[in-house]
Write a protein that holds these residues in place. Structure first.
Motif, PDB file in Angstrom:
ATOM      1  N   GLU A 453       0.789  -1.241  -0.051  1.00 25.63           N
ATOM      2  CA  GLU A 453       0.284   0.227   0.170  1.00 25.63           C
ATOM      3  C   GLU A 453       0.885   1.186  -0.013  1.00 25.63           C
ATOM      4  N   PRO A 454       0.317   2.274  -0.681  1.00 29.96           N
ATOM      5  CA  PRO A 454       1.247   3.582  -0.752  1.00 29.96           C
ATOM      6  C   PRO A 454       1.004   4.147   0.280  1.00 29.96           C
ATOM      7  N   LEU A 456       0.545   7.674   2.714  1.00 29.48           N
ATOM      8  CA  LEU A 456      -0.162   8.685   2.593  1.00 29.48           C
ATOM      9  C   LEU A 456       0.836   9.967   2.465  1.00 29.48           C
ATOM     10  N   GLU A 457       0.219  11.018   1.762  1.00 29.87           N
ATOM     11  CA  GLU A 457       1.268  12.224   1.574  1.00 29.87           C
ATOM     12  C   GLU A 457       1.743  12.907   2.973  1.00 29.87           C
ATOM     13  N   GLU A 458       0.685  13.096   3.801  1.00 30.83           N
ATOM     14  CA  GLU A 458       1.012  13.757   4.886  1.00 30.83           C
ATOM     15  C   GLU A 458       1.850  12.969   6.006  1.00 30.83           C
ATOM     16  N   ASP A 459       1.920  11.675   5.719  1.00 33.84           N
ATOM     17  CA  ASP A 459       3.025  10.628   6.627  1.00 33.84           C
ATOM     18  C   ASP A 459       4.273  10.987   6.056  1.00 33.84           C
ATOM     19  N   LEU A 460       4.750  11.275   5.005  1.00 32.69           N
ATOM     20  CA  LEU A 460       6.016  11.113   4.405  1.00 32.69           C
ATOM     21  C   LEU A 460       6.801  12.472   4.673  1.00 32.69           C
ATOM     22  N   ASP A 461       8.444  12.016   5.089  1.00 33.24           N
ATOM     23  CA  ASP A 461       9.132  12.916   5.545  1.00 33.24           C
ATOM     24  C   ASP A 461      10.534  12.705   4.710  1.00 33.24           C
ATOM     25  N   PRO A 462      11.228  13.929   4.615  1.00 37.05           N
ATOM     26  CA  PRO A 462      12.434  13.849   3.820  1.00 37.05           C
ATOM     27  C   PRO A 462      13.330  12.772   4.703  1.00 37.05           C
TER      28      PRO A 462
END
Length: 966
Positions: A453-454, A456-462
């Protein structure tokens, strides 16, 4: 003769006598000392008294007692000394016996007086202490006695109270039982009954009838005392019935029975009557019926059963009394009354009842609990794997195993409950029993293991970029990384080349972290380079300015293109005099790499690992490329990564270098990597420090695996140990099957060996056992040895692993006659001793190309040599001679070249070779000759051949063996 010595007598020869002394008077006594816990001891006490020598019986001066005297024997205090009269007092310094005594000085007398006073004072203090201790002991004993008396009084009060409670309970029980009997008698007595002659004939009835007919005067009121054994209750008002004139009074002797209800199961309390009653008891009913109960004594009341005696009297027959049989008591008394439970312990012995389960069973029997109605069939969804046992199939269907076996027997198959059946048979049985089937495969255990599963955009950090350093051997990859990290890893590499893959983190000039992966440049480490390219974000291709593009450089370019990651060129060693960076740029054009300075899109930097030139620009270019790629990851999910390298540490166990790619890996997580699993015991970063967790793009060493995982395996966090064990067992079985299919040999079947023998397979194999320091090196060695060899010879890997050489490895090598190879590892003491006993060869290597060269030479020696013929000459047989004891000799003439003794010959007849062998004898006239030239005649004989004829042609040649190499 006098015993005294005469003064001046010098003729005396015997030894002089000892000086006269007086023994000090000693008084002995025994004193018993008392200790704690009632122990005592007898002590011998000696008292020494000072004697005053003199005629006057004056009392001696007060002296101090001996220190050994105990406190229990205290002498009476001496009276004050009285001065003797002057006439009787001897002169100063002289005693009454005439002996001169030393007079005491004033100081000595004062000291003695003070000592005596101190002694008396101490005695008084000790006496006072002893008295105080005696008083305290007496008071303590008195208080303990008072406490014991109080406890005894409380115990007696408790016993009395308990007895009173028991008495009240017994009285209440007796009263309730009596009332129940009276009520039952009132309910069971008939209202109207004809007067039977038997009732009028009985003596109790005749005595009771006149008493009931005559009116009784009311007795005078008197105080009634309660009967002993009965609880005081409120007196019930008498119930009387006045008979009507038309209805005469009737007297009925009735037998009183207890009602048929659940109360009959309780055993009534047996209470002894205080007095014997021999008269019958008469009770008057409200309707005028008098019921007479038989008299009973104390013994009869104590042994009364639920059913009493029955009296039967018929006309003209004597009186007949029927007594019900009594149940014999068990010889053990109350010992067989059942187990001790909470109910029996808390209730009185006279109130023992049946258990709740007994009541429930009785209620079920009375209400018809057992019904033969068939239960409704429950259809279930049964999960059936590829193979399943009959017992497990029955359990999943909630059916009996005998029913499953019965169905199989109907199909003509005989099985036991532990037999394994295939999925098709299991599906037929389940469907025939009315269940639905869900087929699964063994590979289904891995479903859902890796989440696709991809995030979520708000869970991604650099996250930091992962950069892999690749290139040809000795182009300065590790030196460049050491210059960036300011370390010196090159000094620890054997032969000056990198043979292990490593992962490190370094900071860029902007302060951001960059993860570097260093890969070996040797040709054997292709799998390492491919593995590094798969897990990387950016590939840095290092090319030496003085060497140009080499084979491993081309291979690194291919790996980068296959991984579809951006490529950055680092032209190293620009500080050398023969460096030519332009040559590198030109050669890269041949492989579709166009650098930025030549109009392309690939970044290139000229650097020097020795001087540090161009390193800041390289790091800035890496950071810029990472910002363009916008690398981000989710840190809040379970950790996932890849095993970069794995090794077996003798002190720490299996250690795997893992690059975390997604999520966060914590200490204590349960992870699976290939066929191995374990719980993370520790996480160690590239600086050797323990860390509690590792986020994305962080390389760590993971401790806790139960075995050494293979390099390149995926590391996944699972929820529990059962899931991890199930996945690991499935992968281990698949790995074992693949190894068996690849190696064959020891696991080959008889059919395979017979087919190879029939085909004439002459392939020779060199069995090898390989043990290395890390999993990547072992993988590279196995891959390199698999590439060498041909159709005639090859290396067969019997076993490969990580860690030191053990005794089991030597035992396997001895049984299979294999060569044991240790790469950067050594054999244990037991393994060395076993190898010496069996003569097994162990070879140690630290550089991989030395190992590959030695194995290649060994396989080359196993190749059969190439045979090449060199023609020497020809001859023709002219005549055949028979020589006794020798055989046939061919007389020949050499027509071309020379003929040599011991050379190979062919005998040709009518253009057909009829013999090929060696020339055994060669003679010229009568002498043996080593060589005969052209035009001369000679005699020849051949090995194991006598069928020569005149006119046959002879070819003489020499065979040369040429050694072959791989």
């Amino acid at each position: 003769m006098s015993d005294t010595k005469t003064p001046g007598d010098k003729t005396q020869t015997r030894a002089p006598a000892k000086p006269l002394t007086l023994k000090r008077p000693i008084e002995q006594g025994t004193v018993r000392q008392s200790f704690s816990h009632g122990r005592s001891k007898s002590v011998l006490v000696e008292t020494v008294k000072r004697r005053t020598i003199g005629a006057a019986p004056a009392p001696a001066a007060p002296t101090r007692e001996a220190p050994a005297a105990p406190q229990t024997t205290r002498p009476a205090p001496a009276a004050a000394p009285t001065a003797p009269p002057a006439a009787a007092r001897p002169p100063a310094g002289r005693s009454g016996s005439g002996m001169v005594l030393r007079t005491l000085s004033e100081q000595e007398r004062d000291a003695r007086a003070n000592a005596l006073a101190d002694s008396q004072k101490r005695e008084q203090e000790m006496r006072a202490l002893a008295d105080a201790e005696k008083r305290a002991r007496r008071e303590r004993d008195e208080s303990e006695q008072r406490e014991r008396d109080a406890a005894e009084a409380r115990r007696r009060e408790e016993d009395d109270r308990r007895k009173q409670d028991d008495e009240h309970r017994r009285r209440a029980s007796e009263e309730s039982r009596r009332r129940a009997e009276e009520d039952a008698a009132a309910r069971t007595a008939p209202v109207e009954a004809p007067q039977a002659p038997e009732a009028t004939a009985s003596a109790p009835a005749q005595a009771a009838a006149p008493a009931a007919a005559a009116p009784r005067p009311a007795p005078p009121a008197r105080p009634t005392a309660p009967r002993p054994g009965l609880a005081p209750t409120t007196p019930r008002p008498p119930v009387t019935a006045r008979p009507t004139p038309a209805e005469p009074r009737r007297t009925i002797t009735a037998e009183v029975r207890k009602p048929r209800d659940l109360n009959f199961m309780a055993r009534p309390a047996q209470v002894a009557e205080p007095e014997n009653k021999t008269t019958p008891t008469t009770a008057r009913q409200p309707d005028g019926i008098t019921v007479t109960r038989p008299a009973r004594s104390n013994a009869t009341a104590a042994e009364e059963e639920p059913e009493t005696k029955r009296v039967i009297r018929r006309p003209g027959m004597p009186l007949k009394i029927i007594t019900p049989p009594k149940t014999p008591k068990s010889p053990g008394g109350d010992r067989n009354r059942g187990r001790l439970t909470i109910a029996t312990a808390t209730s009185g012995e006279d109130e023992r009842t049946r258990s709740v389960a007994s009541f429930r069973r009785r209620q079920q029997r009375m209400s018809g609990h057992r019904n033969d109605e068939p239960k409704e069939k429950i259809a279930r969804e049964v999960t059936i794997p590829e193979t399943i046992t009959i017992q497990e199939l029955a359990n999943r269907m909630s059916e009996r195993a005998v029913d499953v076996i019965r169905l199989l027997m109907k199909q003509g198959e005989i099985h036991k409950i532990t037999d394994v059946i295939d999925s098709d048979s299991a599906q037929l049985i389940a469907e025939e029993m009315g269940h639905t089937v869900k087929r699964v495969a063994e590979s289904d255990v891995e479903e859902g293991l890796i989440s696709e599963e991809p995030d979520l955009e708000e869970d991604l950090d650099p996250r930091p970029p992962v950069v892999t350093i690749m290139g040809h051997v000795d182009h300065g990859k590790t030196s460049l990384l050491d210059a960036i990290r300011k370390e010196n890893v090159v000094s620890g590499e054997a032969g000056g080349i990198t043979q292990h893959i490593g992962a490190y983190q370094a900071a860029s000039p902007s302060g951001d972290l960059i993860t570097f992966i260093d890969t070996p440049g040797h040709a054997a480490f292709t799998s390492m380079r491919a593995r590094g390219a798969k897990v990387t974000d950016i590939v840095v291709l290092v090319v030496a300015a003085d060497d140009g593009v080499m084979p491993q450089t081309i291979e690194a370019i291919a790996h980068a293109k296959a991984a579809q990651v951006p490529l950055i060129i680092a032209i190293n060693k620009i500080d050398k005099a023969d460096a030519n960076p332009q040559r590198v740029r030109t050669e890269l054009l041949q492989h579709d790499i166009q650098v930025e300075s030549m109009g392309g899109e690939t970044l290139e930097f000229e650097v020097s690992a020795k001087t540090g030139d161009g390193l800041p620009e390289l790091l800035e270019g890496l950071q810029l490329q990472a910002e363009i790629m916008n690398l981000r990851a989710n840190e809040k999910r379970d950790g996932e990564g890849t095993v970069i390298e794995a090794q077996l540490d003798r002190g720490r166990g299996p250690v795997a270098t893992v690059l975390v790619q997604r999520g966060t890996l914590f200490t204590g997580d349960i992870v699976v990597a290939g066929a191995e699993w374990g719980r993370v015991r520790a996480l160690i970063d590239d600086k050797g420090e323990h860390i509690p967790y590792a986020g994305p793009s962080v390389p760590v060493e993971v401790l806790g695996f139960n075995g050494t995982p293979d390099a390149g395996e995926r590391v996944v966090v699972v929820p529990n140990e059962a899931r991890a064990r199930e996945v690991a067992e499935y992968r281990a079985r698949i790995k074992r099957d693949r190894m068996t299919a690849r190696t064959g040999g020891a696991n080959r079947s008889l059919v395979d060996m017979m087919r190879e023998a029939k085909e004439g397979s002459g392939r020779r194999e060199l069995p090898v056992i390989i043990k290395g320091d890390v999993q990547g090196s072992v993988e590279a060695i196995v891959g390199a040895l698999g590439k060498i060899g041909n159709d005639e010879v090859s290396a067969r890997i019997l076993h490969s692993g990580v860690g030191g050489l053990t005794e089991s490895d030597v035992t396997l090598a001895t049984a299979s006659k294999a060569v044991v190879i240790g790469f950067n590892v050594r054999a244990h003491k037991e393994a060395r001793e076993a190898a010496e006993r069996s003569g097994t060869e162990i070879r140690y290597y630290s550089i991989i190309y030395d190992l590959v060269d030695d194995i290649k030479d060994t396989l080359s020696g196993m190749l059969p040599p190439t045979l090449r013929e060199e023609k020497l000459g020809e001859a023709q047989i002219l005549q055949i001679f028979d020589v006794s004891k020798v055989g046939k000799i061919a007389g020949c003439r050499v027509t071309d070249g020379t003929v040599q003794r011991g050379a190979h010959v062919r005998l040709i007849r009518d253009s057909v070779v009829i013999y090929e062998g060696k020339l055994s004898q060669l003679k010229r006239l009568k002498d043996d000759a080593k060589e005969v030239g052209s035009g001369y005649e000679c005699g020849m004989s051949f090995e194991n051949f006598q069928d020569m004829r005149a006119g046959d042609q002879i070819e003489c040649f020499r065979v040369e063996e040429i050694r072959r190499t791989l």
